[in-house]
Scaffold this motif. Structure first.
Motif, PDB file in Angstrom:
ATOM      1  N   SER A   1     112.557   2.076 -42.370  1.00 21.73           N
ATOM      2  CA  SER A   1     113.942   2.540 -42.339  1.00 21.73           C
ATOM      3  C   SER A   1     114.096   3.099 -40.871  1.00 21.73           C
ATOM      4  O   SER A   1     113.186   2.940 -40.094  1.00 21.73           O
ATOM      5  CB  SER A   1     114.046   3.811 -43.132  1.00 21.73           C
ATOM      6  OG  SER A   1     113.069   4.799 -42.788  1.00 21.73           O
ATOM      7  N   GLU A   2     115.262   3.547 -40.514  1.00 23.42           N
ATOM      8  CA  GLU A   2     115.573   3.863 -39.057  1.00 23.42           C
ATOM      9  C   GLU A   2     114.841   5.335 -38.956  1.00 23.42           C
ATOM     10  O   GLU A   2     114.209   5.503 -37.763  1.00 23.42           O
ATOM     11  CB  GLU A   2     117.150   4.453 -38.838  1.00 23.42           C
ATOM     12  CG  GLU A   2     117.910   3.317 -39.097  1.00 23.42           C
ATOM     13  CD  GLU A   2     118.197   2.696 -37.849  1.00 23.42           C
ATOM     14  OE1 GLU A   2     117.638   2.904 -36.901  1.00 23.42           O
ATOM     15  OE2 GLU A   2     118.816   1.502 -37.939  1.00 23.42           O
ATOM     16  N   ALA A   3     114.353   5.921 -39.850  1.00 24.82           N
ATOM     17  CA  ALA A   3     113.420   7.309 -39.633  1.00 24.82           C
ATOM     18  C   ALA A   3     112.027   6.779 -39.453  1.00 24.82           C
ATOM     19  O   ALA A   3     111.539   6.859 -38.353  1.00 24.82           O
ATOM     20  CB  ALA A   3     113.591   8.254 -40.709  1.00 24.82           C
ATOM     21  N   SER A   4     111.586   5.698 -40.076  1.00 24.32           N
ATOM     22  CA  SER A   4     110.286   5.325 -39.801  1.00 24.32           C
ATOM     23  C   SER A   4     109.868   4.718 -38.879  1.00 24.32           C
ATOM     24  O   SER A   4     108.971   4.535 -37.844  1.00 24.32           O
ATOM     25  CB  SER A   4     109.835   4.460 -41.107  1.00 24.32           C
ATOM     26  OG  SER A   4     110.310   3.216 -41.113  1.00 24.32           O
ATOM     27  N   ALA A   5     110.992   3.967 -38.025  1.00 24.85           N
ATOM     28  CA  ALA A   5     110.940   3.275 -36.961  1.00 24.85           C
ATOM     29  C   ALA A   5     110.713   4.077 -35.679  1.00 24.85           C
ATOM     30  O   ALA A   5     109.896   3.851 -34.578  1.00 24.85           O
ATOM     31  CB  ALA A   5     112.157   2.341 -36.642  1.00 24.85           C
ATOM     32  N   ARG A   6     110.951   5.333 -35.929  1.00 27.91           N
ATOM     33  CA  ARG A   6     111.180   6.246 -34.832  1.00 27.91           C
ATOM     34  C   ARG A   6     110.029   7.184 -34.935  1.00 27.91           C
ATOM     35  O   ARG A   6     108.995   7.369 -33.906  1.00 27.91           O
ATOM     36  CB  ARG A   6     112.294   7.291 -34.876  1.00 27.91           C
ATOM     37  CG  ARG A   6     113.566   6.684 -34.372  1.00 27.91           C
ATOM     38  CD  ARG A   6     114.882   7.388 -34.850  1.00 27.91           C
ATOM     39  NE  ARG A   6     116.183   6.808 -34.013  1.00 27.91           N
ATOM     40  CZ  ARG A   6     116.451   5.572 -34.298  1.00 27.91           C
ATOM     41  NH1 ARG A   6     115.998   4.934 -35.416  1.00 27.91           N
ATOM     42  NH2 ARG A   6     117.403   5.230 -33.662  1.00 27.91           N
ATOM     43  N   PHE A   7     109.388   7.523 -36.172  1.00 29.16           N
ATOM     44  CA  PHE A   7     108.176   8.174 -36.448  1.00 29.16           C
ATOM     45  C   PHE A   7     106.962   7.469 -36.070  1.00 29.16           C
ATOM     46  O   PHE A   7     106.269   7.875 -35.492  1.00 29.16           O
ATOM     47  CB  PHE A   7     108.214   8.904 -37.762  1.00 29.16           C
ATOM     48  CG  PHE A   7     108.766  10.096 -38.126  1.00 29.16           C
ATOM     49  CD1 PHE A   7     108.365  11.235 -37.274  1.00 29.16           C
ATOM     50  CD2 PHE A   7     109.819  10.191 -38.967  1.00 29.16           C
ATOM     51  CE1 PHE A   7     109.082  12.423 -37.584  1.00 29.16           C
ATOM     52  CE2 PHE A   7     110.466  11.464 -39.315  1.00 29.16           C
ATOM     53  CZ  PHE A   7     110.355  12.404 -38.526  1.00 29.16           C
ATOM     54  N   GLU A   8     106.990   5.798 -36.126  1.00 28.24           N
ATOM     55  CA  GLU A   8     106.052   5.255 -35.900  1.00 28.24           C
ATOM     56  C   GLU A   8     105.839   5.218 -34.411  1.00 28.24           C
ATOM     57  O   GLU A   8     104.617   4.797 -33.925  1.00 28.24           O
ATOM     58  CB  GLU A   8     106.376   3.814 -36.543  1.00 28.24           C
ATOM     59  CG  GLU A   8     106.309   3.605 -38.060  1.00 28.24           C
ATOM     60  CD  GLU A   8     106.426   2.153 -38.255  1.00 28.24           C
ATOM     61  OE1 GLU A   8     105.411   1.244 -38.385  1.00 28.24           O
ATOM     62  OE2 GLU A   8     107.630   1.819 -38.330  1.00 28.24           O
ATOM     63  N   ARG A   9     106.963   5.031 -33.672  1.00 31.94           N
ATOM     64  CA  ARG A   9     106.750   5.050 -32.201  1.00 31.94           C
ATOM     65  C   ARG A   9     106.652   6.725 -31.581  1.00 31.94           C
ATOM     66  O   ARG A   9     106.227   6.591 -30.443  1.00 31.94           O
ATOM     67  CB  ARG A   9     108.092   4.439 -31.542  1.00 31.94           C
ATOM     68  CG  ARG A   9     107.976   2.985 -32.077  1.00 31.94           C
ATOM     69  CD  ARG A   9     109.444   2.269 -31.829  1.00 31.94           C
ATOM     70  NE  ARG A   9     109.608   1.076 -32.080  1.00 31.94           N
ATOM     71  CZ  ARG A   9     109.580   0.582 -32.990  1.00 31.94           C
ATOM     72  NH1 ARG A   9     109.528   1.232 -34.385  1.00 31.94           N
ATOM     73  NH2 ARG A   9     109.620  -0.754 -33.349  1.00 31.94           N
ATOM     74  N   GLY A  10     106.716   7.478 -32.221  1.00 32.82           N
ATOM     75  CA  GLY A  10     106.604   8.958 -31.830  1.00 32.82           C
ATOM     76  C   GLY A  10     107.996   9.615 -31.466  1.00 32.82           C
ATOM     77  O   GLY A  10     108.805   9.024 -30.658  1.00 32.82           O
ATOM     78  N   VAL A  11     108.040  11.044 -31.809  1.00 39.25           N
ATOM     79  CA  VAL A  11     109.200  11.649 -31.627  1.00 39.25           C
ATOM     80  C   VAL A  11     108.880  13.055 -31.040  1.00 39.25           C
ATOM     81  O   VAL A  11     107.598  13.240 -31.056  1.00 39.25           O
ATOM     82  CB  VAL A  11     110.229  12.007 -32.937  1.00 39.25           C
ATOM     83  CG1 VAL A  11     110.479  10.899 -33.821  1.00 39.25           C
ATOM     84  CG2 VAL A  11     109.383  12.735 -33.901  1.00 39.25           C
ATOM     85  N   ASP A  12     109.793  13.934 -30.579  1.00 41.56           N
ATOM     86  CA  ASP A  12     109.292  14.825 -29.882  1.00 41.56           C
ATOM     87  C   ASP A  12     109.047  16.156 -30.956  1.00 41.56           C
ATOM     88  O   ASP A  12     109.932  16.559 -31.570  1.00 41.56           O
ATOM     89  CB  ASP A  12     110.655  15.350 -28.822  1.00 41.56           C
ATOM     90  CG  ASP A  12     110.344  16.618 -28.033  1.00 41.56           C
ATOM     91  OD1 ASP A  12     109.116  17.373 -28.331  1.00 41.56           O
ATOM     92  OD2 ASP A  12     110.868  16.923 -27.354  1.00 41.56           O
ATOM     93  N   PRO A  13     107.934  16.338 -31.009  1.00 43.33           N
ATOM     94  CA  PRO A  13     107.803  17.796 -32.055  1.00 43.33           C
ATOM     95  C   PRO A  13     108.235  18.997 -31.846  1.00 43.33           C
ATOM     96  O   PRO A  13     108.168  19.898 -32.376  1.00 43.33           O
ATOM     97  CB  PRO A  13     105.925  17.679 -32.055  1.00 43.33           C
ATOM     98  CG  PRO A  13     105.701  17.119 -30.767  1.00 43.33           C
ATOM     99  CD  PRO A  13     106.709  16.057 -30.345  1.00 43.33           C
ATOM    100  N   TYR A  14     108.653  19.066 -30.322  1.00 43.26           N
ATOM    101  CA  TYR A  14     109.141  20.406 -29.867  1.00 43.26           C
ATOM    102  C   TYR A  14     110.775  20.272 -29.532  1.00 43.26           C
ATOM    103  O   TYR A  14     111.079  21.309 -28.887  1.00 43.26           O
ATOM    104  CB  TYR A  14     108.364  20.939 -28.521  1.00 43.26           C
ATOM    105  CG  TYR A  14     106.905  21.048 -28.806  1.00 43.26           C
ATOM    106  CD1 TYR A  14     106.533  22.116 -29.532  1.00 43.26           C
ATOM    107  CD2 TYR A  14     105.772  19.977 -28.582  1.00 43.26           C
ATOM    108  CE1 TYR A  14     105.090  22.426 -29.908  1.00 43.26           C
ATOM    109  CE2 TYR A  14     104.556  20.258 -28.992  1.00 43.26           C
ATOM    110  CZ  TYR A  14     104.213  21.396 -29.645  1.00 43.26           C
ATOM    111  OH  TYR A  14     102.755  21.205 -29.822  1.00 43.26           O
TER     112      TYR A  14
END
Length: 263
Positions: A155-168
């Motif tokens: 999904s669009e979400a998994s594509a981002r979480f797999e590559r890393g998002v800003d935890p802060y």
């Protein structure tokens, strides 16, 4: 009003926030937002889902709005799946899970979403929704990357979480969601007492690395000075302090998880 959060497996979920918003009126988004989403490859659905997707595209922060009235127990539990546990996801397919998959459950421990990938069909926003529990979270990337091929669900979400998002960047995303939704819901109320639960895998917000000026020049065939490098890095979010001897101490922004060292 609050939607409590219990993180059971904190090694997979570093941060999970829930914010209650009432005064929601489910309707169509403005034509300009529908057009922008369509041009970005996303199908407009309704104002709540469209704002959720817009924030994801704009800030690189996946999020999910749950109908609070259908959220069992009015809260969340984040845990690993049990062997052969099942749930129907938003795409209408029934998924079978294994213990490496991470689930978002309601307070009654019933699965309502696959963490970092897709929500469950039963949690879908509908025309009668008037109060939502907004989830904005940070999940460990490797686990998401293992679940995607196993479930056959990208999904669009998994594509981002797999590559890393800003935890802060979560607080900024919550505020942006509320601002955008208020355009179609003028009576929107963001309830105080947002829950910000933390796990054990949250990255250090104060990451730094050593950068050697001679090494930069050797790699790029340039003749930069220490101050040149600091001046170039500053505008793109990297704080650089010369420490002497041709070495700079560089702070790495939380929104650049791909930056892990000198190179």
């Amino acid at each position: 009003r609050v939607a409590p959060v219990e993180i059971v497996d904190g090694d997979r979920c570093g941060r999970f926030s829930s914010t209650v918003l009432s005064g929601v009126v489910v309707t169509q988004s403005a034509p300009w937002r529908q057009r922008r989403l369509s041009l970005s490859g996303m199908r407009p659905i309704n104002n709540v889902v469209d704002v959720s997707n817009y924030v994801m595209l704009e800030l690189n922060q996946p999020n999910h709005a749950y109908d609070l009235s259908t959220l069992g127990g009015g809260g969340f539990r984040i845990r690993r799946a049990r062997q052969d546990e099942t749930m129907t996801t938003l795409d209408g397919a029934e998924r079978t899970f294994v213990p490496r998959d991470l689930l978002i459950c309601d307070a009654h421990d019933t699965p309502i979403g696959v963490a970092g990938i897709m929500g469950g069909l039963d949690s879908e926003i509908n025309e009668s929704t008037n109060t939502v529990a907004l989830e904005v979270a940070w999940f460990e990337a490797e686990g998401i990357g293992q679940s995607v091929p196993h479930l056959g669900l990208r999904s669009e979400a998994s594509a981002r979480f797999e590559r890393g998002v800003d935890p802060y960047g979560i607080d900024t995303s919550i505020a942006r969601f509320a601002d955008l939704l208020r355009e179609t819901c003028p009576a929107l109320v963001v309830h105080a007492g947002s829950v910000d639960a933390r796990g054990t895998c949250l990255p250090d917000p104060q990451r730094t690395t050593r950068v050697r000026t001679a090494r930069v020049n050797a790699l790029l065939a340039l003749s930069l000075t220490d101050s040149d490098i600091a001046t170039l890095l500053g505008p793109i979010g990297f704080g650089a302090i010369p420490t002497g001897g041709g070495v700079l101490e560089v702070s790495l922004p939380s929104w650049r998880p791909d930056s892990t060292g000198e190179i």
